[in-house]
Design a protein around this motif. Structure first.
Motif, PDB file in Angstrom:
ATOM      1  N   GLN A   4      -3.527  -3.459   7.735  1.00 16.79           N
ATOM      2  CA  GLN A   4      -2.499  -4.470   7.491  1.00 16.79           C
ATOM      3  C   GLN A   4      -2.410  -4.813   6.000  1.00 16.79           C
ATOM      4  OE1 GLN A   4      -0.485  -5.298   9.890  1.00 16.79           O
ATOM      5  NE2 GLN A   4      -1.674  -4.174  11.424  1.00 16.79           N
ATOM      6  N   LYS A   5      -3.560  -4.886   5.349  1.00 19.88           N
ATOM      7  CA  LYS A   5      -3.574  -5.183   3.910  1.00 19.88           C
ATOM      8  C   LYS A   5      -2.854  -4.092   3.117  1.00 19.88           C
ATOM      9  CE  LYS A   5      -7.987  -7.689   4.056  1.00 19.88           C
ATOM     10  NZ  LYS A   5      -9.404  -7.672   3.612  1.00 19.88           N
ATOM     11  N   LEU A   6      -3.141  -2.846   3.434  1.00 23.29           N
ATOM     12  CA  LEU A   6      -2.479  -1.733   2.736  1.00 23.29           C
ATOM     13  C   LEU A   6      -0.975  -1.735   3.005  1.00 23.29           C
ATOM     14  CD1 LEU A   6      -5.115   1.096   3.337  1.00 23.29           C
ATOM     15  CD2 LEU A   6      -4.515   0.064   1.137  1.00 23.29           C
ATOM     16  N   ARG A   7      -0.596  -2.052   4.224  1.00 24.96           N
ATOM     17  CA  ARG A   7       0.838  -2.102   4.565  1.00 24.96           C
ATOM     18  C   ARG A   7       1.544  -3.187   3.762  1.00 24.96           C
ATOM     19  NH1 ARG A   7       3.725  -4.786   8.481  1.00 24.96           N
ATOM     20  NH2 ARG A   7       1.818  -5.667   9.384  1.00 24.96           N
ATOM     21  N   TYR A   8       0.925  -4.366   3.642  1.00 26.41           N
ATOM     22  CA  TYR A   8       1.516  -5.446   2.865  1.00 26.41           C
ATOM     23  C   TYR A   8       1.603  -5.075   1.390  1.00 26.41           C
ATOM     24  CZ  TYR A   8       1.948  -9.144   6.375  1.00 26.41           C
ATOM     25  OH  TYR A   8       2.354  -9.920   7.431  1.00 26.41           O
ATOM     26  N   LEU A   9       0.582  -4.403   0.877  1.00 21.87           N
ATOM     27  CA  LEU A   9       0.608  -3.981  -0.527  1.00 21.87           C
ATOM     28  C   LEU A   9       1.753  -2.997  -0.766  1.00 21.87           C
ATOM     29  CD1 LEU A   9      -0.603  -3.863  -3.378  1.00 21.87           C
ATOM     30  CD2 LEU A   9      -2.196  -2.102  -2.545  1.00 21.87           C
ATOM     31  N   GLN A  10       1.936  -2.054   0.140  1.00 24.64           N
ATOM     32  CA  GLN A  10       3.023  -1.081  -0.006  1.00 24.64           C
ATOM     33  C   GLN A  10       4.385  -1.770   0.029  1.00 24.64           C
ATOM     34  OE1 GLN A  10       2.115   1.537   3.231  1.00 24.64           O
ATOM     35  NE2 GLN A  10       0.525   2.672   2.105  1.00 24.64           N
ATOM     36  N   GLN A  11       4.548  -2.739   0.930  1.00 26.28           N
ATOM     37  CA  GLN A  11       5.819  -3.468   1.003  1.00 26.28           C
ATOM     38  C   GLN A  11       6.076  -4.251  -0.277  1.00 26.28           C
ATOM     39  OE1 GLN A  11       5.537  -5.853   4.541  1.00 26.28           O
ATOM     40  NE2 GLN A  11       5.759  -4.115   5.937  1.00 26.28           N
ATOM     41  N   LEU A  12       5.024  -4.848  -0.831  1.00 28.43           N
ATOM     42  CA  LEU A  12       5.165  -5.618  -2.066  1.00 28.43           C
ATOM     43  C   LEU A  12       5.557  -4.711  -3.226  1.00 28.43           C
ATOM     44  CD1 LEU A  12       4.812  -8.285  -3.617  1.00 28.43           C
ATOM     45  CD2 LEU A  12       2.394  -7.734  -3.849  1.00 28.43           C
ATOM     46  N   LEU A  13       4.912  -3.558  -3.341  1.00 27.69           N
ATOM     47  CA  LEU A  13       5.227  -2.626  -4.430  1.00 27.69           C
ATOM     48  C   LEU A  13       6.646  -2.081  -4.276  1.00 27.69           C
ATOM     49  CD1 LEU A  13       1.854  -0.635  -4.582  1.00 27.69           C
ATOM     50  CD2 LEU A  13       2.652  -2.378  -6.188  1.00 27.69           C
ATOM     51  N   TYR A  14       7.077  -1.832  -3.049  1.00 29.74           N
ATOM     52  CA  TYR A  14       8.429  -1.336  -2.825  1.00 29.74           C
ATOM     53  C   TYR A  14       9.469  -2.379  -3.243  1.00 29.74           C
ATOM     54  CZ  TYR A  14      12.549   0.388  -0.374  1.00 29.74           C
ATOM     55  OH  TYR A  14      13.829   0.827  -0.082  1.00 29.74           O
ATOM     56  N   LEU A  56      -6.202  -5.927  -3.635  1.00 26.08           N
ATOM     57  CA  LEU A  56      -5.787  -5.688  -2.246  1.00 26.08           C
ATOM     58  C   LEU A  56      -5.727  -6.989  -1.452  1.00 26.08           C
ATOM     59  CD1 LEU A  56      -5.053  -3.624  -0.070  1.00 26.08           C
ATOM     60  CD2 LEU A  56      -7.497  -3.418   0.437  1.00 26.08           C
ATOM     61  N   ASP A  57      -6.793  -7.786  -1.482  1.00 24.43           N
ATOM     62  CA  ASP A  57      -6.824  -9.038  -0.723  1.00 24.43           C
ATOM     63  C   ASP A  57      -5.846 -10.055  -1.297  1.00 24.43           C
ATOM     64  OD1 ASP A  57      -8.753  -7.801   0.715  1.00 24.43           O
ATOM     65  OD2 ASP A  57     -10.362  -9.213   0.272  1.00 24.43           O
ATOM     66  N   GLY A  58      -5.751 -10.112  -2.632  1.00 27.34           N
ATOM     67  CA  GLY A  58      -4.844 -11.079  -3.254  1.00 27.34           C
ATOM     68  C   GLY A  58      -3.393 -10.801  -2.908  1.00 27.34           C
ATOM     69  N   CYS A  59      -2.976  -9.542  -2.964  1.00 21.72           N
ATOM     70  CA  CYS A  59      -1.592  -9.199  -2.620  1.00 21.72           C
ATOM     71  C   CYS A  59      -1.310  -9.474  -1.149  1.00 21.72           C
ATOM     72  CB  CYS A  59      -1.328  -7.728  -2.947  1.00 21.72           C
ATOM     73  SG  CYS A  59      -1.230  -7.369  -4.722  1.00 21.72           S
ATOM     74  N   PHE A  60      -2.280  -9.185  -0.295  1.00 30.07           N
ATOM     75  CA  PHE A  60      -2.098  -9.461   1.128  1.00 30.07           C
ATOM     76  C   PHE A  60      -1.882 -10.953   1.372  1.00 30.07           C
ATOM     77  CE2 PHE A  60      -4.100 -10.850   5.111  1.00 30.07           C
ATOM     78  CZ  PHE A  60      -3.258 -10.218   6.020  1.00 30.07           C
ATOM     79  N   ILE A  61      -2.674 -11.794   0.721  1.00 32.33           N
ATOM     80  CA  ILE A  61      -2.588 -13.241   0.945  1.00 32.33           C
ATOM     81  C   ILE A  61      -1.253 -13.794   0.483  1.00 32.33           C
ATOM     82  CG2 ILE A  61      -3.540 -15.466   0.208  1.00 32.33           C
ATOM     83  CD1 ILE A  61      -6.312 -14.082   0.202  1.00 32.33           C
ATOM     84  N   ILE A  62      -0.797 -13.419  -0.712  1.00 31.06           N
ATOM     85  CA  ILE A  62       0.456 -14.003  -1.207  1.00 31.06           C
ATOM     86  C   ILE A  62       1.654 -13.492  -0.403  1.00 31.06           C
ATOM     87  CG2 ILE A  62      -0.449 -14.411  -3.522  1.00 31.06           C
ATOM     88  CD1 ILE A  62       1.068 -11.954  -4.467  1.00 31.06           C
ATOM     89  N   GLU A  63       1.597 -12.241   0.064  1.00 24.44           N
ATOM     90  CA  GLU A  63       2.673 -11.745   0.920  1.00 24.44           C
ATOM     91  C   GLU A  63       2.673 -12.447   2.271  1.00 24.44           C
ATOM     92  OE1 GLU A  63       5.340  -8.871   0.569  1.00 24.44           O
ATOM     93  OE2 GLU A  63       5.019 -10.394  -0.971  1.00 24.44           O
ATOM     94  N   LYS A  67       5.897 -14.465   3.696  1.00 22.06           N
ATOM     95  CA  LYS A  67       6.558 -14.098   4.953  1.00 22.06           C
ATOM     96  C   LYS A  67       6.578 -15.269   5.923  1.00 22.06           C
ATOM     97  CE  LYS A  67       5.928  -9.112   4.993  1.00 22.06           C
ATOM     98  NZ  LYS A  67       5.890  -7.975   5.912  1.00 22.06           N
ATOM     99  N   TYR A  68       5.571 -16.105   5.867  1.00 21.15           N
ATOM    100  CA  TYR A  68       5.501 -17.243   6.782  1.00 21.15           C
ATOM    101  C   TYR A  68       6.574 -18.285   6.476  1.00 21.15           C
ATOM    102  CZ  TYR A  68       3.558 -21.095   9.503  1.00 21.15           C
ATOM    103  OH  TYR A  68       3.388 -22.118  10.394  1.00 21.15           O
ATOM    104  N   SER A  69       6.886 -18.501   5.205  1.00 21.82           N
ATOM    105  CA  SER A  69       7.737 -19.629   4.809  1.00 21.82           C
ATOM    106  C   SER A  69       9.111 -19.251   4.291  1.00 21.82           C
ATOM    107  CB  SER A  69       7.026 -20.462   3.732  1.00 21.82           C
ATOM    108  OG  SER A  69       5.842 -21.039   4.221  1.00 21.82           O
ATOM    109  N   ILE A  70       9.282 -18.047   3.771  1.00 20.52           N
ATOM    110  CA  ILE A  70      10.536 -17.701   3.098  1.00 20.52           C
ATOM    111  C   ILE A  70      11.412 -16.873   4.027  1.00 20.52           C
ATOM    112  CG2 ILE A  70      11.571 -16.486   1.138  1.00 20.52           C
ATOM    113  CD1 ILE A  70       9.071 -17.094  -0.469  1.00 20.52           C
ATOM    114  N   ASN A  71      12.624 -17.349   4.239  1.00 16.38           N
ATOM    115  CA  ASN A  71      13.583 -16.606   5.058  1.00 16.38           C
ATOM    116  C   ASN A  71      14.015 -15.336   4.326  1.00 16.38           C
ATOM    117  OD1 ASN A  71      13.618 -18.539   7.106  1.00 16.38           O
ATOM    118  ND2 ASN A  71      15.155 -19.769   6.036  1.00 16.38           N
ATOM    119  N   GLY A  72      14.312 -14.299   5.095  1.00 18.29           N
ATOM    120  CA  GLY A  72      14.817 -13.071   4.495  1.00 18.29           C
ATOM    121  C   GLY A  72      13.794 -11.973   4.396  1.00 18.29           C
ATOM    122  N   LEU A  73      12.495 -12.316   4.462  1.00 13.74           N
ATOM    123  CA  LEU A  73      11.468 -11.285   4.452  1.00 13.74           C
ATOM    124  C   LEU A  73      11.244 -10.799   5.886  1.00 13.74           C
ATOM    125  CD1 LEU A  73       8.839 -12.693   1.904  1.00 13.74           C
ATOM    126  CD2 LEU A  73      10.606 -10.995   1.514  1.00 13.74           C
TER     127      LEU A  73
END
Length: 359
Positions: A4-14, A56-63, A67-73
């Motif tokens: 899940q962490k790697l998936r979130y990192l990839q989405q953030l970089l994209y 890795l952990d930092g990017c996962f946490i901020i994403e 995703k929890y609070s911002i509409n559109g993600l």
């Protein structure tokens, strides 16, 4: 969770069109502070592994917060957002004292990946996600709190949950003592009422009434309390108020048996979602084992002084006994009233008899 962490990192970089090397390069500049942050815990890490973990952990946490609070993600196909139980487990992990990341790292990654049109800041996004694990589910943003003032997420939760308590003037150690149990206080004439506020620490004693905000107790309650207590005991300076420790110590005085829990539950002060009153009693006693307080800075020393003063006045005990024995039900009151009328009539009859005898 590593997938899940790697998936979130990839989405953030994209989304940002950045490369992970950019984050690694920047985090290396924060590495020295991070190394000091972990000090004893870094014995199993080399510095490259530490930087990789922070990114890795930092990017996962901020994403996750975004995703929890911002509409559109996108969240519809997200495994994490399909399971409330999984999000609850994540909240638990994020407030574990031993799981904390330096807030400076989180804030850098958040600022680096923030879009120009993005609303909200890291602190409110973090509190929105984390407050669901707290008793009473209320975390307030502290005015003038700056990211550089925060050590980690658990420190943010602690500051946000406890800051509303206005410190009372200190009472010298020898001038105050802990109070008796709720049952004993009631026998001394103290009335218990719920205080309608979301600030769980706001306990007051006014005109014989002890007002306490509602404390919601469920299977999850012990976990945040333990970690906040550990943070207070290990990381706060001696002069800093230990809100959670003081609150648990005061509630421990009130609860000396399941009967005390029952009294507070009937007063709606304790809102219990666990098995029974004995389970609530055991939970509070178990958490209290981790509490150390500073008597000179105890947040409820004035409340203790007022309560103990009230209990020392005999007339308060007499009135409480009168209410308990004679006014605890309509029939008891009627019986008491009938006895008073009968006594009065007997007195009048005796008086007339004496007067007629005198004549």
């Amino acid at each position: 969770m590593e997938k899940q962490k790697l998936r979130y990192l990839q989405q953030l970089l994209y989304r940002t069109r950045d490369t992970v090397d950019e984050y690694v390069t920047e985090i290396r500049e924060l590495e020295e502070n991070a190394w000091e942050f972990y000090h004893h815990e870094t014995s199993g890490f080399n510095r490259d592994e530490l930087v990789g973990m922070l990114v890795l952990d930092g990017c996962f946490i901020i994403e996750l917060f975004r995703k929890y609070s911002i509409n559109g993600l996108s969240r519809e196909s997200d495994t994490i957002f399909q399971s409330e139980q999984l999000r609850f487990a994540l909240r638990r992990d994020l407030i574990l004292l031993e799981n904390q990341l330096p807030f400076s790292v989180l804030y850098y990654l958040f600022s680096k990946t923030r879009r120009p049109d993005e609303e909200g800041d890291l602190i409110p996004l973090a509190l929105a996600f984390l407050e669901r694990i707290m008793p009473n589910e209320k975390l307030t943003i502290v005015n003038n709190t700056q990211p550089e003032d925060l050590k980690h997420l658990l420190a943010l939760v602690h500051a946000s949950w406890g800051h509303q308590l206005s410190p009372a003037p200190n009472v010298p150690d020898e001038k105050w003592k802990f109070v008796n149990s709720a049952t004993e206080l009631k026998e001394a004439g103290v009335e218990f009422k719920i205080l309608e506020t979301r600030n769980v620490f706001d306990i007051r004693f006014i005109d014989g009434v002890l007002k306490i905000p509602r404390l919601c107790i469920g299977d999850y309650t012990e976990f945040p309390l333990r970690n906040l207590l550990a943070y207070e005991q290990c990381h706060l300076q001696r002069h800093q108020r230990k809100y959670v420790s003081d609150y648990i110590a005061f509630m421990n005085c009130l609860v000396n048996s399941p009967r005390d829990v029952q009294l507070l539950r009937h007063s709606k002060i304790i809102d219990s979602w666990v098995a029974d009153d004995a389970a609530v009693y055991a939970l509070l006693k178990d958490v209290y084992r981790f509490v150390l307080i500073a008597p000179r800075n105890f947040s409820y020393s004035q409340v203790c002084v007022k309560l103990n003063g009230h209990c020392r006045r005999r007339q308060n005990v007499w009135m409480a006994n009168l209410r308990r024995n004679y006014f605890n039900s309509p029939w008891a009151f009627v019986s008491f009233l009938a006895a008073c009328v009968l006594l009065l009539l007997t007195f009048i009859q005796t008086l007339f008899s004496v007067l007629s005898y005198t004549k």
